[in-house]
Design a protein around this motif. Structure first.
Motif, PDB file in Angstrom:
ATOM      1  N   THR A 201       0.810  -1.219   0.000  1.00 39.56           N
ATOM      2  CA  THR A 201       0.000   0.000   0.000  1.00 39.56           C
ATOM      3  C   THR A 201       0.839   1.263   0.000  1.00 39.56           C
ATOM      4  O   THR A 201       0.362   2.313  -0.425  1.00 39.56           O
ATOM      5  N   LEU A 202       2.083   1.199   0.466  1.00 41.19           N
ATOM      6  CA  LEU A 202       2.920   2.392   0.516  1.00 41.19           C
ATOM      7  C   LEU A 202       3.198   2.977  -0.874  1.00 41.19           C
ATOM      8  O   LEU A 202       3.104   4.194  -1.043  1.00 41.19           O
ATOM      9  N   PRO A 203       3.512   2.162  -1.894  1.00 44.93           N
ATOM     10  CA  PRO A 203       3.669   2.745  -3.238  1.00 44.93           C
ATOM     11  C   PRO A 203       2.393   3.405  -3.759  1.00 44.93           C
ATOM     12  O   PRO A 203       2.453   4.434  -4.434  1.00 44.93           O
ATOM     13  N   LEU A 204       1.220   2.831  -3.431  1.00 44.52           N
ATOM     14  CA  LEU A 204      -0.035   3.456  -3.832  1.00 44.52           C
ATOM     15  C   LEU A 204      -0.220   4.802  -3.140  1.00 44.52           C
ATOM     16  O   LEU A 204      -0.668   5.782  -3.754  1.00 44.52           O
ATOM     17  N   ALA A 205       0.124   4.855  -1.867  1.00 44.65           N
ATOM     18  CA  ALA A 205       0.022   6.110  -1.131  1.00 44.65           C
ATOM     19  C   ALA A 205       0.967   7.148  -1.728  1.00 44.65           C
ATOM     20  O   ALA A 205       0.597   8.325  -1.892  1.00 44.65           O
ATOM     21  N   ARG A 206       2.165   6.723  -2.073  1.00 49.34           N
ATOM     22  CA  ARG A 206       3.120   7.653  -2.680  1.00 49.34           C
ATOM     23  C   ARG A 206       2.587   8.181  -4.004  1.00 49.34           C
ATOM     24  O   ARG A 206       2.687   9.386  -4.287  1.00 49.34           O
ATOM     25  N   ALA A 207       2.000   7.297  -4.814  1.00 49.54           N
ATOM     26  CA  ALA A 207       1.421   7.727  -6.087  1.00 49.54           C
ATOM     27  C   ALA A 207       0.277   8.708  -5.860  1.00 49.54           C
ATOM     28  O   ALA A 207       0.113   9.687  -6.605  1.00 49.54           O
ATOM     29  N   ALA A 208      -0.534   8.469  -4.819  1.00 56.00           N
ATOM     30  CA  ALA A 208      -1.648   9.363  -4.515  1.00 56.00           C
ATOM     31  C   ALA A 208      -1.141  10.743  -4.104  1.00 56.00           C
ATOM     32  O   ALA A 208      -1.723  11.774  -4.477  1.00 56.00           O
ATOM     33  N   ILE A 209      -0.063  10.783  -3.341  1.00 53.71           N
ATOM     34  CA  ILE A 209       0.506  12.073  -2.927  1.00 53.71           C
ATOM     35  C   ILE A 209       1.121  12.784  -4.121  1.00 53.71           C
ATOM     36  O   ILE A 209       0.982  14.000  -4.284  1.00 53.71           O
ATOM     37  N   TYR A 210       1.800  12.032  -4.991  1.00 52.00           N
ATOM     38  CA  TYR A 210       2.317  12.623  -6.234  1.00 52.00           C
ATOM     39  C   TYR A 210       1.177  13.287  -7.010  1.00 52.00           C
ATOM     40  O   TYR A 210       1.299  14.421  -7.486  1.00 52.00           O
TER      41      TYR A 210
ATOM     42  N   VAL B  28      -8.116  16.510   6.248  1.00 50.78           N
ATOM     43  CA  VAL B  28      -7.927  17.927   5.926  1.00 50.78           C
ATOM     44  C   VAL B  28      -7.581  18.082   4.450  1.00 50.78           C
ATOM     45  O   VAL B  28      -8.128  18.955   3.746  1.00 50.78           O
ATOM     46  N   LEU B  29      -6.696  17.215   3.957  1.00 53.31           N
ATOM     47  CA  LEU B  29      -6.305  17.275   2.548  1.00 53.31           C
ATOM     48  C   LEU B  29      -7.489  16.956   1.639  1.00 53.31           C
ATOM     49  O   LEU B  29      -7.681  17.606   0.602  1.00 53.31           O
ATOM     50  N   ALA B  30      -8.290  15.982   2.021  1.00 53.39           N
ATOM     51  CA  ALA B  30      -9.451  15.614   1.205  1.00 53.39           C
ATOM     52  C   ALA B  30     -10.404  16.802   1.052  1.00 53.39           C
ATOM     53  O   ALA B  30     -10.822  17.151  -0.064  1.00 53.39           O
ATOM     54  N   GLY B  31     -10.747  17.443   2.161  1.00 55.17           N
ATOM     55  CA  GLY B  31     -11.665  18.571   2.102  1.00 55.17           C
ATOM     56  C   GLY B  31     -11.083  19.764   1.363  1.00 55.17           C
ATOM     57  O   GLY B  31     -11.769  20.409   0.551  1.00 55.17           O
ATOM     58  N   ALA B  32      -9.797  20.063   1.620  1.00 53.04           N
ATOM     59  CA  ALA B  32      -9.172  21.238   1.008  1.00 53.04           C
ATOM     60  C   ALA B  32      -9.004  21.066  -0.492  1.00 53.04           C
ATOM     61  O   ALA B  32      -9.299  21.980  -1.274  1.00 53.04           O
ATOM     62  N   ALA B  33      -8.530  19.894  -0.923  1.00 49.45           N
ATOM     63  CA  ALA B  33      -8.272  19.677  -2.351  1.00 49.45           C
ATOM     64  C   ALA B  33      -9.569  19.668  -3.159  1.00 49.45           C
ATOM     65  O   ALA B  33      -9.648  20.278  -4.228  1.00 49.45           O
ATOM     66  N   LEU B  34     -10.581  18.981  -2.651  1.00 55.95           N
ATOM     67  CA  LEU B  34     -11.866  18.974  -3.362  1.00 55.95           C
ATOM     68  C   LEU B  34     -12.494  20.364  -3.356  1.00 55.95           C
ATOM     69  O   LEU B  34     -13.106  20.786  -4.345  1.00 55.95           O
TER      70      LEU B  34
ATOM     71  N   ALA C 253      -1.386  20.460   3.878  1.00 52.15           N
ATOM     72  CA  ALA C 253      -1.797  19.084   4.171  1.00 52.15           C
ATOM     73  C   ALA C 253      -1.065  18.081   3.289  1.00 52.15           C
ATOM     74  O   ALA C 253      -0.677  16.998   3.741  1.00 52.15           O
ATOM     75  N   MET C 254      -0.856  18.416   2.003  1.00 53.63           N
ATOM     76  CA  MET C 254      -0.161  17.463   1.130  1.00 53.63           C
ATOM     77  C   MET C 254       1.317  17.373   1.500  1.00 53.63           C
ATOM     78  O   MET C 254       1.935  16.305   1.371  1.00 53.63           O
TER      79      MET C 254
ATOM     80  N   GLY D 133     -11.055  16.910  -9.866  1.00 54.17           N
ATOM     81  CA  GLY D 133     -11.832  16.360  -8.763  1.00 54.17           C
ATOM     82  C   GLY D 133     -11.944  14.849  -8.813  1.00 54.17           C
ATOM     83  O   GLY D 133     -11.831  14.165  -7.785  1.00 54.17           O
ATOM     84  N   LEU D 134     -12.159  14.303  -9.998  1.00 56.40           N
ATOM     85  CA  LEU D 134     -12.248  12.847 -10.143  1.00 56.40           C
ATOM     86  C   LEU D 134     -10.920  12.181  -9.796  1.00 56.40           C
ATOM     87  O   LEU D 134     -10.886  11.133  -9.127  1.00 56.40           O
ATOM     88  N   LEU D 135      -9.819  12.770 -10.234  1.00 54.48           N
ATOM     89  CA  LEU D 135      -8.501  12.223  -9.894  1.00 54.48           C
ATOM     90  C   LEU D 135      -8.253  12.294  -8.389  1.00 54.48           C
ATOM     91  O   LEU D 135      -7.689  11.375  -7.790  1.00 54.48           O
ATOM     92  N   MET D 136      -8.704  13.396  -7.760  1.00 54.45           N
ATOM     93  CA  MET D 136      -8.516  13.526  -6.321  1.00 54.45           C
ATOM     94  C   MET D 136      -9.337  12.494  -5.551  1.00 54.45           C
ATOM     95  O   MET D 136      -8.897  12.008  -4.499  1.00 54.45           O
ATOM     96  N   LEU D 137     -10.517  12.155  -6.041  1.00 55.61           N
ATOM     97  CA  LEU D 137     -11.320  11.132  -5.362  1.00 55.61           C
ATOM     98  C   LEU D 137     -10.574   9.806  -5.310  1.00 55.61           C
ATOM     99  O   LEU D 137     -10.667   9.071  -4.313  1.00 55.61           O
ATOM    100  N   TRP D 138      -9.852   9.482  -6.380  1.00 47.00           N
ATOM    101  CA  TRP D 138      -9.027   8.268  -6.349  1.00 47.00           C
ATOM    102  C   TRP D 138      -7.889   8.431  -5.357  1.00 47.00           C
ATOM    103  O   TRP D 138      -7.596   7.533  -4.550  1.00 47.00           O
TER     104      TRP D 138
END
Length: 383
Positions: A10-19, A80-86, A121-122, A178-183
């Motif tokens: 899951t760590l590589p997925l998290a890194r990709a999400a932060i990227y 916090v990041l979810a709310g701010a980015a969306l 947050a990011m 927004g769609l990319l951020m939901l992922w």
């Protein structure tokens, strides 16, 4: 912050999400900037009126910093990041819907607030990811922000070329982002906030020193962003087309430098890289302000970009490791000074240029780049 260990898969997925989050933050911001002239024309704003309206964003940005740090300390960086980015994506179309200057200023206040909250947050997520990888990776995250800015500017230019109005352009950008951020939100790191500890700290001691580094860096970046084209045309005597390349050369150097920054940090360490970065930026400004040849001036802006490229990532990484201060709070503290530098840079350059000359203004910025070399020792990793 108390961390929840990540499974290896899951760590590589998290890194990709932060990227992806860094990329989207830069993309949305550049999408707005690319259409400012069209918005100005649509609302019939004068240059002075536009300047006042645009102040809405930095006011929101500065006010967001301490509140975001407090929210991260209380709830963790992921929600916090979810709310701010969306929220940042959602606000983008509102900028084109504003019927007047004052409503645009209000929309920009919200846009600046959500963009700054996303930024803090990011970076808190990036600090946590770097801790779990136990090797430097912060610079690559910031490279994706710079790349997002380049892509957003290019898409904005393409929209202008095909005659697309700001509103449909902003709607498409907001929907896609927004769609990319939901992922991305699904795969961000879980970080449980610690009980107790300060929810806000004024920059003092090491935090103040780190804040001064990003203040000098932000001021220099703001100077290049707003004054490079004017300098190239007015002082170097280049054509308008060549003058426009100054900021492009700087931005490209920032992206390239940040992509390779983690390897350089691993090889030479943060202190040596910050010292050499401050020196390289200073030399770049000196090369630019002492030449009458456009190609040398462009090379100078490339040197400035390569010098500055790793400084924000280095400072944010160091701030996130300060004992006794939660990462989100520390990041908000130093980032406030960094953004104040970015906002203060352009008007300060103008005032000095009015009193002396534009070359004198750039000489002052070169001197501030040397201050970075003097403060670089604060980036030494604490055991």
């Amino acid at each position: 912050m108390s961390t929840t260990p990540s499974k290896p898969d899951t760590l590589p997925l998290a890194r990709a999400a932060i990227y992806l989050t860094f990329f989207i933050c830069g993309l949305v911001l550049a999408a707005w900037v690319s259409r400012i002239p069209a918005i100005k024309q649509h609302l019939g704003l004068s240059a002075g009126e536009l300047g006042l309206v645009l102040a809405g964003a930095p006011i929101g940005l500065v006010l967001a910093m301490p509140l975001t740090g407090w929210l991260i300390a209380r709830w963790g960086s992921r929600p916090v990041l979810a709310g701010a980015a969306l929220g940042n994506c959602t606000t983008l179309p509102l900028l084109a819907l504003a019927p007047s200057g004052w409503t645009l200023a209000l929309a920009l206040f919200v846009f600046g607030f959500t963009n700054a909250a996303t930024d803090i947050a990011m970076n808190a997520q990036a600090v946590e990811a770097e801790k779990r990888y136990t090797r430097p990776i912060m610079s690559s995250f910031h490279a994706l922000f710079s790349l997002g800015g380049l892509v957003g500017a290019a898409l904005g230019g393409a929209a202008v070329a095909i005659g697309m109005a700001p509103l449909p352009f902003f709607v498409w950008m907001a929907l896609g982002s927004g769609l990319l951020m939901l992922w991305a939100i699904r795969h961000l790191l879980e970080v449980r906030p610690l009980a107790g500890g300060p929810r806000f700290v004024w920059p003092r001691g090491v935090l103040l020193g780190l804040g001064l580094i990003v203040f000098c860096t932000g001021l220099g970046e703001g100077a290049v962003a707003d004054w490079s084209a004017v300098f190239m045309k007015q002082e170097v005597g280049s054509s308008e087309a060549v003058a426009a390349l100054g900021f492009g050369a700087f931005s490209l150097a920032m992206v390239v430098g940040r992509l390779g920054g983690d390897a350089l940090i691993y090889r030479f360490g943060p202190v040596a890289l910050a010292r050499s970065g401050g020196l390289l930026a200073a030399l770049g400004f000196v090369a630019t302000l002492t030449t009458s040849r456009p190609e040398v001036a462009l090379l100078g802006f490339v040197m400035v970009g390569l010098g500055y490229c790793t400084l924000f990532p280095l400072v944010f990484s160091a701030a996130g490791r300060i004992p006794g201060v939660q990462p989100g709070v520390a990041l908000a503290s130093v980032a406030t000074l960094g953004y104040l530098g970015f906002l203060a840079g352009p008007p300060a350059i103008g005032l000095i240029a009015e009193a002396a000359s534009l070359r004198a203004s750039f000489a002052v910025v070169a001197g501030l780049a040397l201050v970075i070399t003097l403060l670089a020792g604060l980036l030494h990793p604490k055991k």
